[in-house]
Design a protein around this motif. Structure first.
Motif, PDB file in Angstrom:
ATOM      1  N   ALA A  73      23.591 -81.836 -15.263  1.00  0.00           N
ATOM      2  CA  ALA A  73      24.133 -82.231 -13.965  1.00  0.00           C
ATOM      3  C   ALA A  73      25.022 -83.448 -14.184  1.00  0.00           C
ATOM      4  O   ALA A  73      24.902 -84.150 -15.193  1.00  0.00           O
ATOM      5  N   ARG A  74      25.898 -83.700 -13.226  1.00  0.00           N
ATOM      6  CA  ARG A  74      26.855 -84.804 -13.348  1.00  0.00           C
ATOM      7  C   ARG A  74      26.452 -85.954 -12.430  1.00  0.00           C
ATOM      8  O   ARG A  74      26.008 -85.736 -11.298  1.00  0.00           O
ATOM      9  N   VAL A  75      26.592 -87.180 -12.946  1.00  0.00           N
ATOM     10  CA  VAL A  75      26.295 -88.363 -12.141  1.00  0.00           C
ATOM     11  C   VAL A  75      27.396 -88.535 -11.101  1.00  0.00           C
ATOM     12  O   VAL A  75      28.560 -88.756 -11.446  1.00  0.00           O
ATOM     13  N   LEU A  76      27.015 -88.417  -9.835  1.00  0.00           N
ATOM     14  CA  LEU A  76      27.976 -88.554  -8.744  1.00  0.00           C
ATOM     15  C   LEU A  76      28.116 -90.007  -8.307  1.00  0.00           C
ATOM     16  O   LEU A  76      29.216 -90.489  -8.026  1.00  0.00           O
ATOM     17  N   SER A  77      26.991 -90.719  -8.252  1.00  0.00           N
ATOM     18  CA  SER A  77      27.041 -92.125  -7.852  1.00  0.00           C
ATOM     19  C   SER A  77      25.825 -92.868  -8.373  1.00  0.00           C
ATOM     20  O   SER A  77      24.779 -92.274  -8.647  1.00  0.00           O
ATOM     21  N   GLY A  92      14.984-104.158  -7.338  1.00  0.00           N
ATOM     22  CA  GLY A  92      13.852-103.550  -8.024  1.00  0.00           C
ATOM     23  C   GLY A  92      14.095-102.152  -8.554  1.00  0.00           C
ATOM     24  O   GLY A  92      13.250-101.606  -9.259  1.00  0.00           O
ATOM     25  N   HIS A  93      15.229-101.557  -8.222  1.00  0.00           N
ATOM     26  CA  HIS A  93      15.498-100.209  -8.708  1.00  0.00           C
ATOM     27  C   HIS A  93      16.982 -99.889  -8.543  1.00  0.00           C
ATOM     28  O   HIS A  93      17.744-100.668  -7.968  1.00  0.00           O
ATOM     29  N   GLN A  94      17.378 -98.743  -9.075  1.00  0.00           N
ATOM     30  CA  GLN A  94      18.714 -98.236  -8.810  1.00  0.00           C
ATOM     31  C   GLN A  94      18.611 -96.791  -8.341  1.00  0.00           C
ATOM     32  O   GLN A  94      17.680 -96.071  -8.703  1.00  0.00           O
ATOM     33  N   ARG A  95      19.542 -96.403  -7.509  1.00  0.00           N
ATOM     34  CA  ARG A  95      19.540 -95.056  -6.923  1.00  0.00           C
ATOM     35  C   ARG A  95      20.661 -94.246  -7.553  1.00  0.00           C
ATOM     36  O   ARG A  95      21.799 -94.692  -7.644  1.00  0.00           O
ATOM     37  N   ILE A  96      20.317 -93.038  -7.991  1.00  0.00           N
ATOM     38  CA  ILE A  96      21.282 -92.180  -8.663  1.00  0.00           C
ATOM     39  C   ILE A  96      21.369 -90.847  -7.932  1.00  0.00           C
ATOM     40  O   ILE A  96      20.349 -90.286  -7.525  1.00  0.00           O
ATOM     41  N   VAL A  97      22.590 -90.361  -7.756  1.00  0.00           N
ATOM     42  CA  VAL A  97      22.816 -89.054  -7.145  1.00  0.00           C
ATOM     43  C   VAL A  97      23.438 -88.149  -8.198  1.00  0.00           C
ATOM     44  O   VAL A  97      24.449 -88.499  -8.817  1.00  0.00           O
ATOM     45  N   TYR A 119      18.032 -84.762  -0.975  1.00  0.00           N
ATOM     46  CA  TYR A 119      18.786 -83.674  -1.584  1.00  0.00           C
ATOM     47  C   TYR A 119      19.745 -83.073  -0.562  1.00  0.00           C
ATOM     48  O   TYR A 119      19.597 -83.257   0.653  1.00  0.00           O
ATOM     49  N   SER A 120      20.744 -82.362  -1.089  1.00  0.00           N
ATOM     50  CA  SER A 120      21.675 -81.615  -0.251  1.00  0.00           C
ATOM     51  C   SER A 120      21.840 -80.241  -0.878  1.00  0.00           C
ATOM     52  O   SER A 120      21.090 -79.872  -1.781  1.00  0.00           O
ATOM     53  N   SER A 121      22.832 -79.498  -0.455  1.00  0.00           N
ATOM     54  CA  SER A 121      23.004 -78.139  -0.965  1.00  0.00           C
ATOM     55  C   SER A 121      23.350 -78.106  -2.449  1.00  0.00           C
ATOM     56  O   SER A 121      23.067 -77.125  -3.135  1.00  0.00           O
ATOM     57  N   ASP A 122      23.966 -79.176  -2.965  1.00  0.00           N
ATOM     58  CA  ASP A 122      24.376 -79.157  -4.374  1.00  0.00           C
ATOM     59  C   ASP A 122      24.050 -80.442  -5.126  1.00  0.00           C
ATOM     60  O   ASP A 122      24.542 -80.658  -6.232  1.00  0.00           O
ATOM     61  N   SER A 123      23.208 -81.310  -4.540  1.00  0.00           N
ATOM     62  CA  SER A 123      22.905 -82.573  -5.208  1.00  0.00           C
ATOM     63  C   SER A 123      21.458 -82.981  -4.971  1.00  0.00           C
ATOM     64  O   SER A 123      20.778 -82.452  -4.089  1.00  0.00           O
ATOM     65  N   ALA A 124      21.004 -83.928  -5.789  1.00  0.00           N
ATOM     66  CA  ALA A 124      19.661 -84.492  -5.636  1.00  0.00           C
ATOM     67  C   ALA A 124      19.734 -85.982  -5.927  1.00  0.00           C
ATOM     68  O   ALA A 124      20.516 -86.427  -6.776  1.00  0.00           O
ATOM     69  N   THR A 125      18.919 -86.749  -5.207  1.00  0.00           N
ATOM     70  CA  THR A 125      18.907 -88.205  -5.342  1.00  0.00           C
ATOM     71  C   THR A 125      17.577 -88.658  -5.928  1.00  0.00           C
ATOM     72  O   THR A 125      16.517 -88.135  -5.574  1.00  0.00           O
ATOM     73  N   PHE A 126      17.653 -89.640  -6.830  1.00  0.00           N
ATOM     74  CA  PHE A 126      16.460 -90.161  -7.495  1.00  0.00           C
ATOM     75  C   PHE A 126      16.519 -91.686  -7.508  1.00  0.00           C
ATOM     76  O   PHE A 126      17.596 -92.273  -7.580  1.00  0.00           O
ATOM     77  N   ASP A 127      15.353 -92.330  -7.472  1.00  0.00           N
ATOM     78  CA  ASP A 127      15.255 -93.776  -7.646  1.00  0.00           C
ATOM     79  C   ASP A 127      14.709 -94.067  -9.038  1.00  0.00           C
ATOM     80  O   ASP A 127      13.720 -93.458  -9.466  1.00  0.00           O
ATOM     81  N   ILE A 128      15.356 -95.004  -9.735  1.00  0.00           N
ATOM     82  CA  ILE A 128      14.950 -95.385 -11.087  1.00  0.00           C
ATOM     83  C   ILE A 128      14.446 -96.820 -11.042  1.00  0.00           C
ATOM     84  O   ILE A 128      15.206 -97.738 -10.722  1.00  0.00           O
TER      85      ILE A 128
END
Length: 215
Positions: free
Chosen positions: A10-14, A20-25, A54-63
């Protein structure tokens, strides 16, 4: 739990740094995130992360900051590609070995030798990690289940051979000398080594007490 059989990239969108963390989409090119839900566990470059949106083509995670510190995730940039594996479902084939997404450390690529369509790669391990690595044993590199081809215990290096399919389906094909990858050791090996070391330490301690008592 995961198998180390990466399903795609998958590609890093943002990327957004928070307290305390970073958010990655991450955005998918193939249906990697189909039927995903909030709370699902996904292996991202071998690191177990939880879906927070999440959306139709992406997912968000907290690191978390701690996860970022001990993995390569803190060095990700927009448009970088990451290896993805959804959590293993009971009853399905496990073509790799048991991985948990708990990264032990990182290793640095010190040699990258193409051999026809394959690549022989040598990686420098941290000394504490190399104690759990054995020739022909399993290791997880960026979430990929690989077999250790050779191990140099003095230099703390290992060699793996990457077949064409692995290079085609994962981001390992983009590695260069100097790059770092996430390392997960085989947990069964860790349990055996740690148990043996503790048992021997206790036995040595008892032997020492016996000698002292006889003096």
């Amino acid at each position: 739990m995961y198998t180390g059989i990466v399903q795609g990239t998958a590609r890093v969108l943002s990327l957004h740094k928070e307290t305390g963390h970073q958010r990655i989409v991450l955005v998918q090119d193939s249906p990697l995130f189909d039927n995903i839900d909030i709370g699902a566990s996904v292996s991202v470059n071998g690191t177990c992360l939880t879906v927070t949106a999440y959306s139709s083509d992406s997912a968000t995670f907290d690191i978390s900051n701690r996860t970022a510190e001990i993995t390569t995730l803190e060095n990700l940039k927009v448009n970088d590609r990451v290896n993805i594996e959804r959590s293993h479902r009971a009853g399905e084939e496990n073509g790799g070995h048991a991985l948990y997404g708990h990264i032990e450390s990182t290793a640095q690529v010190v040699s990258w030798q193409p051999l026809g369509e394959t690549v022989s790669a040598v990686l420098q391990l941290e000394p504490a990690t190399s104690a759990y690595v054995f020739e022909k044993g399993f290791i997880g590199l960026h979430g990929c289940s690989l077999t250790v081809d050779r191990l140099d215990e003095e230099r703390h290096t290992l060699t793996v051979n990457l077949i064409p399919l692995t290079l085609a389906l994962t981001n390992l094909s983009g590695l260069q000398v100097g790059d770092r990858v996430n390392v997960e050791i085989d947990q069964t090996t860790r349990t055996l080594v740690d148990t043996l070391q503790r048992t021997l330490a206790r036995q040595r301690g008892k032997s020492g007490d016996t000698v002292k008592g006889s003096l």
